[in-house]
Structures are given as structure tokens and as C-alpha cells.
Motif scaffolding. Structure first.
Motif, PDB file in Angstrom:
ATOM      1  N   SER A   1      60.323  17.454 -45.354  1.00  0.00           N
ATOM      2  CA  SER A   1      59.467  17.954 -44.277  1.00  0.00           C
ATOM      3  C   SER A   1      58.278  17.064 -43.969  1.00  0.00           C
ATOM      4  O   SER A   1      57.760  17.079 -42.855  1.00  0.00           O
TER       5      SER A   1
ATOM      6  N   SER B   1      65.879  26.758 -44.973  1.00  0.00           N
ATOM      7  CA  SER B   1      65.189  26.869 -43.683  1.00  0.00           C
ATOM      8  C   SER B   1      64.107  27.949 -43.712  1.00  0.00           C
ATOM      9  O   SER B   1      63.039  27.759 -43.111  1.00  0.00           O
TER      10      SER B   1
ATOM     11  N   THR C   1      61.207  26.493 -45.390  1.00  0.00           N
ATOM     12  CA  THR C   1      60.523  25.575 -44.468  1.00  0.00           C
ATOM     13  C   THR C   1      59.601  26.338 -43.525  1.00  0.00           C
ATOM     14  O   THR C   1      58.455  25.928 -43.290  1.00  0.00           O
TER      15      THR C   1
ATOM     16  N   SER D   1      55.524  25.633 -43.957  1.00  0.00           N
ATOM     17  CA  SER D   1      54.866  24.957 -42.830  1.00  0.00           C
ATOM     18  C   SER D   1      53.877  25.883 -42.133  1.00  0.00           C
ATOM     19  O   SER D   1      52.797  25.441 -41.710  1.00  0.00           O
TER      20      SER D   1
ATOM     21  N   ALA E   1      63.731  17.661 -40.439  1.00  0.00           N
ATOM     22  CA  ALA E   1      62.566  17.768 -41.338  1.00  0.00           C
ATOM     23  C   ALA E   1      62.533  19.071 -42.119  1.00  0.00           C
ATOM     24  O   ALA E   1      61.477  19.669 -42.299  1.00  0.00           O
ATOM     25  N   GLN E   2      63.682  19.529 -42.601  1.00  0.00           N
ATOM     26  CA  GLN E   2      63.705  20.712 -43.457  1.00  0.00           C
ATOM     27  C   GLN E   2      63.322  20.313 -44.887  1.00  0.00           C
ATOM     28  O   GLN E   2      63.393  19.147 -45.265  1.00  0.00           O
ATOM     29  N   ILE E   3      62.919  21.296 -45.673  1.00  0.00           N
ATOM     30  CA  ILE E   3      62.576  21.040 -47.081  1.00  0.00           C
ATOM     31  C   ILE E   3      63.791  20.434 -47.772  1.00  0.00           C
ATOM     32  O   ILE E   3      64.904  20.910 -47.576  1.00  0.00           O
TER      33      ILE E   3
ATOM     34  N   LEU F   1      57.722  22.456 -36.977  1.00  0.00           N
ATOM     35  CA  LEU F   1      58.505  22.562 -38.212  1.00  0.00           C
ATOM     36  C   LEU F   1      58.880  24.006 -38.502  1.00  0.00           C
ATOM     37  O   LEU F   1      60.006  24.309 -38.916  1.00  0.00           O
TER      38      LEU F   1
END
Length: 555
Positions: free
Chosen positions: A190, A241, A244, A248, A185-187, A267
Motif C-alpha cells: 500500500s 482488501s 486495506t 488507510s 496498492a492493497q496490503i 486507497l
């Protein structure tokens, strides 16, 4: 209960074997050659070392606790047996992915994770669950397609074993990175993780904290040497990352759904693991993965018990005084939250603090380090906000509906509580003995602790300031929706509407006219025409048609 006991026993055996194989520097590589065609080999491979056994032990102990926990949480559900079998199937898929370096068997486990995850997300059969499940399965299918494309490229190598890479290593690795981004669920993938909170809380504790979302991280840990060969891949993973982590963490500060706040913290920690992995800190990223799985699953269990006794309400604005009503759950939740913040001598401290100290020793620019520490600041802020609003303020809703003794829930939480408190120090003594020397000034060393304490004190100011931010409703919703990333997921779902458009215009339109039924209709029409004008007109038609074809071919 019996399945939970077997899982716990296998977890203990795996833990002991992991210690032994680490001290003896031993690995087991088992290869079963199914068939060979020319120079291409189809094999089934099992690769066992201390890392795979340790991760297997963590997955199995959490799964066994979840099965015990679910005996209370799901006991009024008429489909509890189906739920239990899906959880066991999920664990088997995870085992297949952990123990094999072959992309083919990884894909089998990977697809098993995605399919069972979808079934668990739509377990409560309502519109919101179906919508969340569709986002989940579509986002993960992107990664599945990337794995399939990488398997196609592996045919050029002559083996599905990723250890046998040659010139195609960077292309294959890029596809595997995209697959890991979708699973972890990385950008820009996500938004499915918060949507997947529509699943039952035991599923969130198992799937979306310790197994499914960490599968992508684990895959990159196993094949980290391929990442280190490409400077572009390292920078790409680091940038995505860190973004992210930042997005988040900021979104969690304005979120009001109890489970979604914990999902956003997951996340953020996944971004921390992925970024440390791209910087070459393989063992530390793996260590934080194990520690995070333990205390985050405990945090979800606490959230599940609170939601279970709150008549399934999840809005923290209706919570309050949980400390008075549920002291044991409050202790577990506070301890796991402080481990998440990196409070000294809890399990999260031994992994998180180590990563941050190594980042301060590395030669990265100021902006990247600033984003790192802002992300750590957000972790402290939303954790304190969650504890203050949900546990310490006055009660804002109806009285607790369930005062029954949930003994199975409490048993599983007690075991995970002690593991999340003490496993950090135990594993750091056992596995972190060969790290390089950390050389930092005393002021820099104390900076992390001072940062933690300072923003614990300033959290009250932020809660008051949140009322001021509510006046700027557009800014709040922009951050709340993860910088409009949720809307991006909605657009992905809307793409499915093109399928209906294609079906009406192409499948039942032009395609129907010029193929299938259209050919039959044309043939019938021509036969009627030829029967009317008999053979002379048919001969003229053939001559003209032949002349036209020759004219097209020549000119």
C-alpha cells in the motif's frame, strides 16, 4: 488542446457504443493469429463489450480534462511538451490493457503503465521524488514478475488468452491477483500510493485516482469467473482488501499532507471495490470504479489549484479560509467530498450505498461487517476534517500568491463537476435495472444515512481529541505510517544495498577469482610453472591429476 478534443470525441463515441452494446447484448471479439508453433498459438486479441467501452470512455474523458488542466498548471514548466507526451503515452498503454484479454498484450500495457508512472513520479528531479519513484517501481515490479510467471504457465495451455484456461486456472489467477494487489496498492503493497504523490498534481488526478490504480481492479473484474471457482481466493481477497480499507482510513485521519489524505481515501475506496468484487458484486464494483474515478479526479484538480495558489505548500495546518478566497474551487471540492462520503443523490451514493446494502444482506460474520462500517466511518471523518481545517478555519499562512485567472483549470473542473454529480444517477438507470431485489428493514435502510449524519456532527469532537492523541506521539506515528507499512517500504529499498555488497564480494571477489579474469590468471600461472620444470614435471602433474579424478569418481 487538439489532442484533448480528439480524446473527448472518442470518449463520447465510446459512451454511445457502450449504451448500444449493452442494450443489444452484443460483444466484438477480434483475433489475429500471428503465428503457430506446434500446438502453441501466438495471437493478438481485441475484446470489445459495454464494460470495456464504458471504462475506455471514462479514462479518455478524464485524460482530456487533465490535458486542458495541465495547460495552466504546467505552463511555466520548460518541459511541458515532454509532460504532455508522457500523459498521452500513459493513456495509450491503458487502452492496450483495457481492450485485450491476452496476457501478452496486457503485460505490454501493464509495463507501459509502470514505466511511464515511474517517469512521472520522478518528474520533479529531487531526492524525495527519486526515493518515491524507486518505491513505486519496485513494488510494481513484483506484479510484473507475477504476470511473467503466469505467462510462462499459459504456455502449457497453448495460448496466452486467459479465456482458454483449464487445470492451471487457479495458479494463474493467484499470480494475477498478486499483480493486481501491487498495481491497486492493497496490503502489503500500500505504501507506494502515498509515496507517488511526489508527482505533479495532474498526474495524481489521472494516474493515481482513475487509471493506474484501477487497472488491477479492472483486470480482476474481467476475469472474475476464475476467482469465483476458488473459495480460498475469495477469502484471501476479502481479508486483504478489508484490512486495506481499515488501515488507510485510520491513517488518513492523522495525515497532514493535503494530497496524501486524498491518496489514502483512494486507497480506502480501492479496498471497497476489491472486497465487493471478491463477494461476487461484479457490476456494483465496476459501477463504483467509474463513479470514484470521476469525483476523485475532480478532488485532485481542486487540491492542485489550491496548492498552485499556495506557493506549492501542501500542509493543511497552513491552510484556512479557502472558502473566502476560492469559492468555486470550494464548491467543487465539497461536492466531490460529499460524493466520496456517499451523501444521498450524489454520484458516490448510487454505487457505495448499493454495495453496503448488499453486504448487509449477505451471510458474513459480525467482525467483517464491523470493519466495513468503521471504514465508512473513517471516510466521513477524514473528509469532514479536511474540509473543516483547510477551508473553514482562520487563515494560518501568508496571503495567496497567485490571483491569476486559471481559465483552463476552471473549464476542466466545471465539466468534471457536472459529470461527477449526475453520471451516478444516469448510469444507475441505464445499467442497474437487472439487479436482484434488495430486502431490508426500514431501520436498517435508514442506518447508513443516520451513520453519515451522526459522524458529521461528531467530527468537531475528533478534531479536539486529535490534540490529545498528539501527546501519545508513538501511537500517532504508528497510525500515521499506516501501521508501519511505510517503514516496510524503506526496508524494501534497503535491500538494494545488498546489490552493492554482492558486487564487491561476489562479482569483484570470488566470482572474479574463479571465472573470467581468474581463469586467465590461473592459466598464465600454470604456463609459467610448466615452463620452469619442463616436460617431466608436466607429465608427473598429469598423472597425479588423472589419478585424483579417478579416485573421486570411484569412491
Amino acid at each position: 488542446m487538439l489532442m484533448s478534443f480528439y480524446m473527448g470525441l472518442i470518449s463520447l463515441i465510446s459512451l454511445m457504443m457502450s449504451f448500444m452494446m449493452n442494450f443489444l447484448s452484443m460483444t466484438i471479439y477480434y483475433e489475429w493469429n500471428i503465428y503457430m508453433l506446434n500446438s502453441f498459438s501466438m495471437e493478438f486479441i481485441i475484446f470489445i463489450d459495454w464494460m470495456s467501452l464504458m471504462f475506455l470512455s471514462t479514462v479518455l474523458i478524464i485524460s482530456s480534462m487533465i490535458l486542458i488542466y495541465s495547460m495552466d498548471y504546467m505552463k511555466y514548466d520548460i518541459n511541458i511538451n515532454r509532460f504532455m507526451m508522457m500523459v498521452v503515452g500513459f493513456v495509450l498503454s491503458m487502452i492496450m490493457m483495457i481492450l485485450s484479454p491476452s496476457l501478452l498484450s496486457i503485460l505490454l500495457g501493464w509495463d507501459g503503465l509502470g514505466l511511464i508512472s515511474y517517469c512521472l513520479v520522478i518528474y520533479y528531479q529531487n531526492y524525495f521524488s527519486y526515493y518515491s519513484g524507486m518505491i513505486t517501481v519496485l513494488m510494481n515490479r513484483i506484479g510484473d514478475v507475477m504476470l511473467l510467471m503466469s505467462i510462462g504457465l499459459m504456455i502449457y495451455i497453448g495460448s496466452f488468452n486467459l479465456m482458454n484456461y483449464y487445470n492451471y486456472g487457479k495458479i494463474i489467477m493467484f499470480m494475477i491477483i498478486i499483480a493486481s494487489f501491487t498495481k491497486s496498492a492493497q496490503i502489503p503493497f500500500s505504501s507506494w500510493l502515498t509515496a507517488a504523490m511526489a508527482a505533479p498534481t495532474p498526474v495524481s488526478s489521472l494516474v493515481h485516482s482513475s487509471t493506474l490504480v484501477t487497472a488491477g481492479i479492472y483486470l480482476l473484474i474481467r476475469f472474475n469467473n476464475l476467482i469465483m471457482e476458488s473459495n480460498f481466493l475469495q477469502k484471501f481477497i476479502t481479508i486483504m482488501s478489508v484490512m486495506t480499507m481499515f488501515v488507510s482510513g485510520m491513517s488518513a485521519m492523522f495525515q497532514n499532507d493535503f494530497k496524501k489524505i486524498i491518496a489514502l481515501s483512494t486507497l480506502s475506496q480501492l479496498g471497497l471495490m476489491m472486497s465487493s468484487l471478491s463477494m461476487g458484486m461484479i457490476i456494483m464494483s465496476y459501477f463504483h470504479l467509474l463513479m470514484h474515478a470521476l469525483f476523485k479526479s475532480l478532488m485532485f484538480m481542486c487540491a492542485g489549484q489550491i496548492i498552485h495558489k499556495m506557493m506549492n505548500f501542501q500542509d493543511i495546518r497552513k491552510f484556512g479560509s479557502v472558502v473566502k478566497f476560492m469559492p468555486f474551487v470550494s464548491i467543487c471540492f465539497f461536492s466531490s467530498s460529499m460524493a466520496l462520503m456517499g451523501f444521498p443523490f450524489l454520484s458516490g451514493y448510487f454505487s457505495k450505498d448499493l454495495i453496503l446494502e448488499f453486504i448487509m444482506m449477505m451471510n458474513y460474520n459480525f467482525f467483517l461487517v464491523l470493519l466495513y462500517f468503521l471504514s465508512m466511518l473513517f471516510t466521513i471523518m477524514y473528509s469532514i476534517r479536511l474540509m473543516m481545517i483547510s477551508f473553514m478555519k482562520n487563515y494560518m499562512f501568508m496571503s495567496f500568491s497567485l490571483f491569476e485567472n486559471l481559465k483552463f483549470m476552471n473549464i476542466s473542473m466545471i465539466i468534471l463537476y457536472f459529470m461527477s454529480m449526475f453520471m451516478g444517477s444516469i448510469l444507475s438507470w441505464l445499467f442497474m435495472y437487472n439487479l436482484n431485489l434488495i430486502v431490508l428493514m426500514k431501520e436498517t435502510k435508514m442506518f447508513l444515512l443516520l451513520w453519515l449524519l451522526l459522524f458529521m456532527l461528531l467530527m468537531k469532537l475528533f478534531i479536539d481529541m486529535e490534540l490529545f492523541v498528539k501527546k501519545f506521539i508513538n501511537i500517532k506515528f504508528f497510525i500515521y505510517k499506516m501501521f508501519n507499512m511505510d517503514n516496510f517500504s524503506i526496508e524494501v529499498i534497503n535491500i538494494l544495498k545488498f546489490g552493492n555488497l554482492y558486487y564487491k564480494i561476489i562479482e569483484k571477489g570470488w566470482n572474479e577469482l574463479y571465472s573470467g579474469q581468474g581463469v586467465i590468471y590461473l592459466y598464465i600461472y600454470l604456463m609459467k610453472y610448466f615452463m620452469k620444470f619442463k616436460y617431466m614435471n608436466f607429465l608427473i602433474f598429469i598423472i597425479l591429476y588423472t589419478y585424483m579424478i579417478v579416485f573421486i569418481l570411484l569412491f
